[in-house]
Design a protein around this motif. Sequence first.
Motif: not given
Lengths: 387, 387
Positions: A48, A64, A77-80
């Motif tokens: 994250f 990500s 995976a990811l972006r916040v």
Amino acid sequence: MEKIAIVGVGNTKIGEWYENSLRGLTDIAISKALESANIEPKEIESTFIGSMSSGIFNQQEHISALIGPHSGVNAPALRVESACASGSQALRVAMMAIGAGYYDSALVIGVEKMTDLIDIGDVTTALGTASDSLWELGVGATFPALFALMMRAHMHKYGSTLEEFASVAVKNHDNGSLNPDAQFRKKVTMDTVMNSRVIADPIRLFDCSPVSDGAAAVIVTKESLAKKYTDDPVYIAGTGAGTDHIALHQRPDITTMESTKRAVKTAFDMAKIKTKDVDFVEVHDCFTIAEVITLEDIGFCKKGQGGKFSLEGETALNSKISVNPSGGLKAKGHPVGATGIYQVIEVFHQLRNEAGKRQVTNNNIGVTHNIGGSGATCVVNVFSRGD
Amino acid sequence: MEKIAIVGVGNTKIGEWYENSLRGLTDIAISKALESANIEPKEIESTFIGSMSSGIFNQQEHISALIGPHSGVNAPALRVESACASGSQALRVAMMAIGAGYYDSALVIGVEKMTDLIDIGDVTTALGTASDSLWELGVGATFPALFALMMRAHMHKYGSTLEEFASVAVKNHDNGSLNPDAQFRKKVTMDTVMNSRVIADPIRLFDCSPVSDGAAAVIVTKESLAKKYTDDPVYIAGTGAGTDHIALHQRPDITTMESTKRAVKTAFDMAKIKTKDVDFVEVHDCFTIAEVITLEDIGFCKKGQGGKFSLEGETALNSKISVNPSGGLKAKGHPVGATGIYQVIEVFHQLRNEAGKRQVTNNNIGVTHNIGGSGATCVVNVFSRGD
């Protein structure tokens, strides 16, 4: 619900990294974090990433996928993103993912590479996209201007003084001088702060945090697995988030942050603590007024008395409440989307007695307070030692 | 773990909304979703927003605070970004948040307002930030160029033909002609597709999805609360995500997407289904080659046979497997960060027999497949009816 543990951390020094890239900085932070937790990249099950504006700063969205696989951690995976609170939000999402049973472990990264934009006006505009673009940025109200409105309103309503605000900067530079990873390691005097040039009246240059590059990473897992990686894990005892109107003109009172109050209540209730139980805190001092308001909103002093509380030395290292032992955003630096993770790393080291010359002596409960924009978003996390 | 239920949905028609703003579009989608679930804004406990590049498209980051409070849903909010898979990622985070017990309900929004940039070159560059900016966008490899490389490789390796790819466009426009919310409601012929101008050889104009504006919102809650809001909830039976290298040159084979395979395996295992159990699917057809590769990677046909499978009509509405009954990104439109939520809304309506002329007749299990960039990110969700 099982607690979440932090078992390893890594970061770059904060500064102006003209010679390195967003990807390069994260590589450094991630490799240090993996080493710190003595964990193999393939053991990491999810990633994250908190970043505010890599699209504008680095012409790179989708970080990500850029960062994870490049570092050897090829997990989902990811972006916040929640402006300058992006790092803390990423940590919260990791907690949710582990708490819901999707993964056992996560790599949480905060990164911002702000010096790829050469013109400081472009940086100010990029940062301004975290305000209400239409009603604030679009009419020239940059972040120094927005916080200047809050400072002016605070001075008018509570009689707070420029000297009180300046004391925040002096204290944070004192602390930053003891932090090897800080962008500024030089102490400053009250005179220097109060005579520095006006940026947006009444905000002076030394009321402002700097433009910074940096990447920070932490490795989290569930409590039952923590001791596999370290003898001395740090636990997240509580977490809370709050959101408010993005534009200042939509809030009933700009001398307080409702988002902070909401986040504090949720996080403290979850951790079963009161304000008086907090030993030290990393707060979001993007401008000195932000630290003053936050001292009041968390409840370390009465409303309107944050500046006085600071000027009287109650927030200095190992005084009544140690505020920003790291030097805060003011002196340690403010790589916006990474700031929340840097705060966590400071708390991690403080709770483990690894903070060297800036070590706080009362260190059972540490708290991070991270806001986005002019305070429309706030994330508060409560940390405790394993023992 | 308790299942997550979708209890209400709302969206704008996809198109070119020059006369409305990012905030205005989300207001429409949110108010429709709230009405659909018969829920008051104050009952919503959290908000998750998927958007790819509001910073570049609209000079507005921090849209979590922009959108939530403006709509009356003043709950803790954050934005999730994984390029064109941002919408699906936001839904996954909402599932994690509810699954971990942080909240009982969530509003999940996908939005992209792409027509605020006037120059189409600027739009292409903005989209290109979802590739490896340094190694792809920076040397002129736009997304049509990247997918052209994949298409050329597929033709070389498997002997697939332009006619096969064109059949994907024809079928999706057929479906889109039945969808009142689609950007393009006109059928096209094989001749039109194959004789359209070359964008990046071998990709023609009609192999590409359009530039679109749109906002979509869904309201999710846990299974035990779902019937409070609707007699006919839709359940998320499985979810999976996969990440791969962002740059094509770092992948061993560009005629397949490892991220899809990983996401499918995780989601199908969680839902306890096999590919043959899927009745219909919304797949990410940003370019016709993407749909062809996806048909193979999910396993609806043998590797290399996706184009033939399409040309033979196996993917048409109510044939062997109904692929993109909505019209897909190709005809329904592709407001990038919102696309994943539009896919969910299509599945919601199909499972509830609300899809009008494009209704699929076998509708027990519906699947969404949403990729980011050239496939470095993939999210797959499996949905089932309540009964």
